[in-house]
Design an enzyme around this catalytic site. Structure first.
Site: not given
Ligand code: FDA
Length: 308
Positions: A132-133, A161, A182, A199
């Site tokens: 993870d980061m 990220q 990732r 964003k």
């Molecule tokens: P965005 O936040 O724009 O969300 C898009 C849509 O997805 C939203 O409109 C909503 O519908 C839905 N959604 C997103 N988050 C939601 C929530 N919490 N509850 C409900 N609905 C939600 N970060 C990091 O800094 N270090 C890491 O190592 C990781 N590792 C990681 C692994 C994996 C497999 C994932 C999917 C995510 C991470 N993250 C992470 C978290 C990442 O940085 C980020 O905060 C989240 O994925 C939310 O961003 P989205 O890309 O989904 O887009």
């Protein structure tokens, strides 16, 4: 990027709040939407259920910034056991670890040794280790850790990220290693000189980075597209198709319990999907980051308060 986001991210670092929130059962009930349970057994059971739906998983035990070497040792033992259990049950469950959970704050050498032990087991059990980061202060040390491990095994990948201004340069530095990457947007509270505050800029950076990575000749071994953003997912599916990127070269990754309908649709459409399952008792900072991503989730907390 929004007042609520900042409030939750600041809250995620408050020991005072953590101690209190973790005691309340209505908070615990809200957390359960994103977590199948606190134990490894819960996570393995959820993996089995998801596997029946054509999905695979990444398992991560919650915890970060551990304070003594004994804790890091326990984390290492835990993940060795996870890989044993996954192999014994025939489950496609990878692991994802945070460097500060393996002792990075205490001693980088210790952290490196723990990671090496996990990687050795991943080789033996044909598994895979994701790093993870965490917050931006850890990026250099995390990439160093990854480089060292990648030199001995390809069963390791690292998270980048998109919100960090430095990531395009980090990516160019990593590409010659043919890494597994990732890509995520980024979940920590960062100053504007390190991360894009808006964003739209984060989304644009994500698209640009993923497009750069996908299907580049001599590019990464594998790209995990870690997002729940339907627009980005559609765009990137189209890019992969246009460029004839082989199915083995990318997969979508999402968090347990988020965008379940979209997860199912991707699998129905023939895409590979891996669900990240977090479990364990140290869920408070992690849960605050989930609220920060979508303040509407607070509605679940409120409803659970009144239903409880
Ligand atoms: P965005 O936040 O724009 O969300 C898009 C849509 O997805 C939203 O409109 C909503 O519908 C839905 N959604 C997103 N988050 C939601 C929530 N919490 N509850 C409900 N609905 C939600 N970060 C990091 O800094 N270090 C890491 O190592 C990781 N590792 C990681 C692994 C994996 C497999 C994932 C999917 C995510 C991470 N993250 C992470 C978290 C990442 O940085 C980020 O905060 C989240 O994925 C939310 O961003 P989205 O890309 O989904 O887009």
């Amino acid at each position: 990027m929004g007042l609520m986001r900042n409030v939750f991210l600041a809250g995620s670092q408050s020991p005072w709040l953590r101690e209190r929130a973790m005691r309340y059962s209505f908070v615990r009930r809200s957390v359960s939407r994103f977590m199948p349970g606190e134990t490894l057994e819960d996570a393995l059971r959820a993996t089995q259920e998801l596997q029946l739906k054509g999905m695979s998983t990444v398992l991560t035990q919650l915890g970060e910034n551990i304070k003594d070497a004994g804790e890091a040792e326990a984390v290492r033992r835990h993940y060795l056991e996870v890989m044993e259990q996954a192999a014994a049950r025939g489950l496609d469950a990878q692991i994802s670890v945070k460097p500060t959970q393996l002792g990075l704050d205490l001693d980088p050498q210790l952290c490196r040794a723990h990671l090496a032990a996990l990687l050795k087991r991943a080789e033996e059990r044909r598994n895979f280790v994701w790093i993870d980061m965490e917050g931006s202060d850890y990026v250099d040390a995390t990439l160093d850790l990854f480089r060292g491990a990648r030199a001995v095994s390809s069963r390791i990948g690292v998270c980048l990220q998109a919100y960090l201004r430095r990531t395009p340069a980090d990516l160019e530095g990593l590409l010659p290693l043919r890494p597994a990457l990732r890509l995520v947007k980024g979940a920590y509270q960062e100053p504007a000189d390190r991360a894009f505050p808006r964003k739209e800029d984060v989304d644009a950076a994500y698209l640009e980075l993923a497009t750069r990575i996908l299907g580049q000749p001599g590019g990464p071994e594998m790209l995990a597209i870690g997002t729940h953003d339907p627009r980005l997912i559609e765009r990137l599916r189209a890019v992969a198709k246009e460029r004839g990127v082989p199915r083995a070269a990318y997969e979508f990754e999402m968090l347990y319990g988020i965008q379940r309908a979209l997860q199912a649709r991707l699998v129905e459409g023939g895409d590979r999907l891996r669900v990240l399952i977090s479990y364990g008792s140290y869920w408070f900072p992690w849960y605050m980051r989930r609220l920060a991503e979508r303040p509407a989730n607070v509605g679940f907390v409120v409803r659970n308060f009144f239903s409880g």
